[in-house]
Design an enzyme around this catalytic site. Structure first.
Site, short mmCIF file in Angstrom:
data_model
loop_
_atom_site.label_atom_id
_atom_site.label_comp_id
_atom_site.label_asym_id
_atom_site.label_seq_id
_atom_site.Cartn_x
_atom_site.Cartn_y
_atom_site.Cartn_z
N GLU A 22 0.83 -1.20 0.00
CA GLU A 22 0.00 0.00 0.00
C GLU A 22 0.87 1.26 0.00
OE1 GLU A 22 -2.92 -0.38 3.15
OE2 GLU A 22 -4.16 -1.64 1.85
N GLU A 64 -6.06 -8.07 -0.74
CA GLU A 64 -6.59 -8.12 0.62
C GLU A 64 -8.06 -7.78 0.61
OE1 GLU A 64 -4.75 -5.42 3.33
OE2 GLU A 64 -2.74 -5.84 2.60
C1 GLA Z 1 -4.14 -2.74 4.97
C2 GLA Z 1 -2.75 -3.32 5.12
C3 GLA Z 1 -2.73 -4.58 5.90
C4 GLA Z 1 -3.64 -4.49 7.09
C5 GLA Z 1 -5.01 -4.16 6.61
C6 GLA Z 1 -6.03 -4.10 7.73
O1 GLA Z 1 -4.80 -3.19 3.87
O2 GLA Z 1 -2.14 -3.56 3.87
O3 GLA Z 1 -1.39 -4.81 6.32
O4 GLA Z 1 -3.18 -3.50 7.94
O5 GLA Z 1 -4.99 -2.91 6.02
O6 GLA Z 1 -7.31 -3.86 7.25
#
Ligand code: GLA
Ligand code: GLA
Length: 713
Positions: A163, A322
């Site tokens: 991210e 994710e």
């Molecule tokens: C983000 C991060 C993850 C985790 C999620 C929790 O997407 O990439 O490491 O912290 O949020 O929702």
């Protein structure tokens, strides 16, 4: 980078015999657990049908515990175990969170906030994207990982960073200042051009050289930042992280050129952090992290975000890196998912073109900031509802894989809603008539209105090629360059339909207002296209004792913003005016609010005021905007089912996905086709079954129905 010059699409292989299959798994953090747990992890992964994990995303301090010590042994061991179990690894560059020793030794890598305060380490991404010192350490780690695992057959993809930009997008350090000055020089060439672009004649902001250019620091009290400077700072933040990503990718690629690269984008609910129209060209396959929005917009929002993913990936399959099995832990109130939503949401992503379904994270943490974030193996362990659903999902994905879903393409709509991340940044400027503008939310409102009218639109970056669509819609695309406006006019001249919202095309790419009447972008060409000229903006909702909404002559109601249109072209048609006592109170009585204007072989429709999604749907339904909305006969109500289609690359078969948008069950004709799988649908609930008419099925709240039909090609 122009989106046409992009890296070739490459998709990570699985460890199956032919390397194919829908990828299923999640972020795996074995370093949070003693090694005896790992065998249990692998047993449960196999039980659930997991075939991929994203490994070592936050493992830098475990891999390099001190500056001079490297420990790959544990990573070797877990990768070997995963490989033996047939589970592919999407290996991280591990640079998202740096070890404490690095910050201790080099505090000069820490970012600063706009007040000049140091951002302390202890969370993640506590580093300056522009720090040469940090870059050296990060690239060293990338090289070592590539050398060690580049040839490892279990590692089938690289997961770069995590991210990018989540926590270090806006850095006001000295490194950032120097990099910003250089960035401005590259962008403008001469200081005169920068002065022109930023309008520095205002408030004595003229700069004599790039050495006088500053970051948009806090300037005391409520002082306002030059919006053009602020916008360039946003672009700069995006570009520096993209540069950093490319440097990491290139360091690995130099050693390991044959495995695909990705990084997880953040397109969901309130986030659209970076200009992913640019980023998508620099990855080999597009990935996204999607977190659900609780409540009645849940599925609509998911599908809308995914529509942008399909456009970013140029209709190639993409990767859900994710999402969550249930609640997250980072909102003030964290709502869990309903029983059917884990499966339905996952399959909804597949319905929108995803070929990989992954979660944050595999095993729910026992400590740390995310202990109360849901996972695939919850605190309760394998004897739990969540884990049973995770196993059900694995089986469902396997069924879809076996049926040949992987690699099929989402069938596109003939309507594109255009999104521009840079306009989204621009709407956050505090210098606008309303502080409530939100381009991304307006995209979603239009998207949902189309669904209400029975149509699934696409969401396409403004910078991409949308010329093949029949209709393009521009909701709150505040900023349009001359070139953008020329493209729109050319599209309409050639027979396209352009629908333009109330706050579109007010400024150009330097935040300079187009003069001569709104919307002035394109040196008057946008006004010519729309056949309107507006002199003032009317904002409601802030004045005591005055109406906070204005009714239109066709019954819909406008909030927030109305353009005071004072002239329309002779050949334009006024579809609706402001009307009634609220309009009179605001001196808007009889003023054109919705206007249609023929242009070449096409037409433009102008919606000069802010409308909520239900009212936009009314305009779509009653033909006011001239947009064709052929309601799909999917359900008795026409608009409560989301229906998507994916067609196999060789045209041999199609997959149809049906989802219930709402909370109430919906009756729907049982679709023709070889049934592949169905959840929460009841095919004999309706009396029609067995009669001559179509058999009906009842789609429950979180139902998902998938059919496969051979096309005989
Ligand atoms: C983000 C991060 C993850 C985790 C999620 C929790 O997407 O990439 O490491 O912290 O949020 O929702
Ligand atoms: C103050 C300032 C002006 C201008 C106005 C705007 O009065 O003196 O320069 O900024 O506010 O309302």
């Amino acid at each position: 980078m122009n989106h046409t010059e992009r890296r070739e699409f490459r998709w990570p292989a699985l460890l199956t015999a032919d390397g194919r299959g829908i990828a299923y798994g999640g972020d795996y953090n074995p370093d949070q657990w003693p090694e005896h747990v790992w065998d249990d992890d692998i047993r449960l992964m196999r039980q659930a049908g997991v075939n991929t994990v994203a490994l070592a995303i936050f493992s830098w301090s475990k891999i390099q515990p001190t500056e001079d010590t490297w420990d790959f042994d544990w990573l070797d061991r877990i990768i070997a175990k995963l490989g033996d179990a047939g589970i592919a690894v999407d290996l991280a560059s591990a640079t998202a969170s740096a070890p404490m020793w690095l910050y201790e030794k080099h505090p000069e890598v820490l970012p600063k906030d706009r007040y000049g305060h140091v951002i302390n380490p202890g969370s993640r991404q506590s580093w300056r994207p522009t720090s040469p010192v940090f870059r050296e350490y990060a690239l060293e780690l990338c090289r070592r990982l590539a050398e060690r695992y580049g040839g490892n057959p279990t590692v089938t993809a690289w997961h770069m960073g995590n991210e990018y930009g989540w926590n270090n997008r806006s850095d006001y350090s000295d490194d950032a200042l120097h990099a910003f000055r250089a960035w401005c020089e590259r962008r403008y060439g001469t200081i005169a051009r920068l002065n022109e672009a930023w309008g520095t004649a205002f408030w004595s902001q003229h700069v004599n050289s790039f050495d006088e250019v500053l970051l948009p620091y806090h300037m005391g009290g409520d002082a306002m930042v030059n919006p053009a400077q602020q916008l360039d700072f946003e672009r700069f933040g995006n570009d520096m992280l993209l540069d950093f990503y490319k440097a990491e990718r290139d360091a690995i690629e130099a050693v390991c050129p044959d495995k695909p690269f990705t990084t997880n984008f953040m397109v969901s609910t309130d986030q659209c952090c970076m200009d992913y129209a640019q980023w998508a060209g620099e990855v080999d396959f597009v990935s996204n992290d999607h977190y659900f929005h609780e409540g009645e917009s849940h599925l609509d929002e998911l599908v809308c975000s995914d529509a942008l993913m399909d456009a970013l990936s140029l209709n190639h399959p993409w990767y859900v890196m994710e999402h969550s099995t249930s609640a997250v832990q980072w909102k003030p109130l964290n709502v869990r998912k309903r029983h059917g939503e884990l499966l339905r949401d996952s399959l909804a992503h597949v319905a929108m073109g995803a070929d990989a379904i992954n979660f944050f994270q595999w095993r729910q943490s026992a400590s740390g900031a995310e202990a109360f974030h849901s996972a695939m193996v919850p605190h309760a362990g394998e004897d739990s509802r969540v884990f049973r659903r995770v196993c059900d999902l694995g089986a469902a994905l396997r069924t879809l894989s076996d049926a040949g879903v992987q690699g099929s393409r989402l069938v596109r709509s003939d309507t594109a809603i255009l999104f521009d991340a840079q306009s989204e940044w621009a709407t956050r400027s505090r210098t606008l008539p309303s502080g409530d503008l939100n381009h991304w939310h307006d995209v979603r409102d239009w998207y949902r209105a189309f669904l209400d009218a029975g149509v699934r639109a696409d969401v396409v970056p403004l910078a991409y090629d949308w010329s093949a669509y029949r209709t393009v819609v521009l909701p709150t695309v505040l900023m349009l360059s001359d070139d953008d406006v020329r493209r729109l006019a050319g599209f309409a001249a050639a027979g396209g339909r352009v629908v333009v919202g109330y706050a579109t095309g007010l400024v150009d790419e330097t935040f300079r207002v187009g003069l001569g009447g709104y919307p002035g972008a394109g040196d008057g060409l946008l006004r010519d296209l729309l056949g309107v000229r507006s002199e003032e903006v009317n904002i409601v909702g802030a004045a005591d004792g005055e109406p906070d909404a204005v009714r239109l002559s066709n019954g819909v109601v406008s909030r927030l913003w109305q353009n005071d249109v004072t002239a329309v072209a002779d050949d334009a048609t006024v579809v609706a005016t402001y009307d009634g006592c609220e309009a009179a109170a605001w001196e808007l009585g009889g003023v054109p609010a919705i206007v249609r204007h023929p242009y070449g072989k096409g037409e433009a429709s102008y919606v000069g005021c802010d409308l909520d999604r239900h009212d936009i749907a009314v305009l779509l339904d009653d033909g006011s905007l001239g947009v064709a909305v052929a309601a799909l006969p999917d359900d008795a109500d026409g608009s409560r089912i989301i229906h998507t289609t994916r067609i196999a690359d060789d045209g041999s078969c199609r997959f149809d996905f049906y989802m219930n948008r709402g909370h109430e069950p919906v009756a729907m004709p049982w679709p023709a086709g070889e049934r592949v799988l169905a959840f929460g649908c009841d095919d004999d609930a309706d009396a029609n079954t067995g009669h001559d008419g179509p058999a009906m099925c009842r789609m429950g709240r979180d139902a998902m129905l998938v059919t496969k039909r051979n096309l005989g090609r």
